[in-house]
Design a protein around this motif. Sequence first.
Motif, PDB file in Angstrom:
ATOM      1  N   LEU A  93       0.788  -1.225   0.000  1.00  0.00           N
ATOM      2  CA  LEU A  93       0.000   0.000   0.000  1.00  0.00           C
ATOM      3  C   LEU A  93       0.826   1.284   0.000  1.00  0.00           C
ATOM      4  O   LEU A  93       0.270   2.379  -0.094  1.00  0.00           O
ATOM      5  N   ARG A  94       2.147   1.177   0.096  1.00  0.00           N
ATOM      6  CA  ARG A  94       2.995   2.371   0.176  1.00  0.00           C
ATOM      7  C   ARG A  94       3.212   2.968  -1.215  1.00  0.00           C
ATOM      8  O   ARG A  94       3.603   2.265  -2.142  1.00  0.00           O
ATOM      9  N   PRO A  95       2.963   4.288  -1.373  1.00  0.00           N
ATOM     10  CA  PRO A  95       3.084   4.921  -2.690  1.00  0.00           C
ATOM     11  C   PRO A  95       4.453   4.733  -3.343  1.00  0.00           C
ATOM     12  O   PRO A  95       4.533   4.488  -4.542  1.00  0.00           O
ATOM     13  N   GLY A  96       5.541   4.847  -2.590  1.00  0.00           N
ATOM     14  CA  GLY A  96       6.879   4.741  -3.155  1.00  0.00           C
ATOM     15  C   GLY A  96       7.254   3.344  -3.599  1.00  0.00           C
ATOM     16  O   GLY A  96       8.141   3.171  -4.447  1.00  0.00           O
ATOM     17  N   VAL A  97       6.599   2.331  -3.062  1.00  0.00           N
ATOM     18  CA  VAL A  97       6.845   0.957  -3.496  1.00  0.00           C
ATOM     19  C   VAL A  97       6.099   0.708  -4.806  1.00  0.00           C
ATOM     20  O   VAL A  97       6.613   0.062  -5.708  1.00  0.00           O
ATOM     21  N   GLY A 104       9.309   8.097  -0.620  1.00  0.00           N
ATOM     22  CA  GLY A 104       9.324   9.028   0.496  1.00  0.00           C
ATOM     23  C   GLY A 104       7.977   9.654   0.801  1.00  0.00           C
ATOM     24  O   GLY A 104       7.805  10.282   1.839  1.00  0.00           O
ATOM     25  N   GLN A 105       7.015   9.503  -0.099  1.00  0.00           N
ATOM     26  CA  GLN A 105       5.680  10.058   0.130  1.00  0.00           C
ATOM     27  C   GLN A 105       4.962   9.175   1.155  1.00  0.00           C
ATOM     28  O   GLN A 105       4.966   7.961   1.039  1.00  0.00           O
ATOM     29  N   PRO A 106       4.360   9.774   2.171  1.00  0.00           N
ATOM     30  CA  PRO A 106       3.651   8.965   3.162  1.00  0.00           C
ATOM     31  C   PRO A 106       2.408   8.307   2.572  1.00  0.00           C
ATOM     32  O   PRO A 106       1.836   8.801   1.594  1.00  0.00           O
ATOM     33  N   GLY A 107       2.012   7.213   3.191  1.00  0.00           N
ATOM     34  CA  GLY A 107       0.786   6.530   2.784  1.00  0.00           C
ATOM     35  C   GLY A 107       0.904   5.027   2.949  1.00  0.00           C
ATOM     36  O   GLY A 107       1.984   4.454   2.822  1.00  0.00           O
TER      37      GLY A 107
END
Length: 181
Positions: A93-97, A104-107
């Motif tokens: 669910l992580r944007p940078g992955v 580095g963007q949160p989420g």
Amino acid sequence: YLGLAWAPHADRFYVSGGDDDDVLEFTLGGGRWSQGRAVALGHAAGLGVGIKPEVAGLAVAPDGRRLLVANLENDSVSLIDLDRGAVAAELDLRPGVLDPSRSGQPGGTFPQPVAWVSNAKAYVGTLRDRELIGLDISGDRMSIASRTGVRGQPTALLASADGRTLFAAMDNTDGVAVLDT
């Protein structure tokens, strides 16, 4: 740990196995409940040094064929095919992955509650980032359709009977977020 979900026909229910990284199925037979299958999610570890994986929220699709699982310590969701009793897909669910340009963007961190609004759409709430993530689900594929920030930590989700509205109970604010799906 925090995951308990009924199947639509009320002949079985599912329980998250916490740091055992599995989901337990309980079935009704002869007027008694007994443990059925255990579905291993297959995480070797959680994210971080010495962190174990941990199964959190669970939700059965309206048609009863799939189970959505929040992986609290892996920042992901797993989709279990209940006919096969096996993991069909996993989505980080992580944007940078998902998109390296968003590194580095949160989420997407610390997902806990999950809810289906239809057989093709579900939501997951993330505690750290205080967001509701809409998921499009087709067969064994999942993708992120939306991210909606909320004021508090979404700790429980409930879809309206027609699936058009999602309610999110929020810790730290004593409030409920209402989202048109």
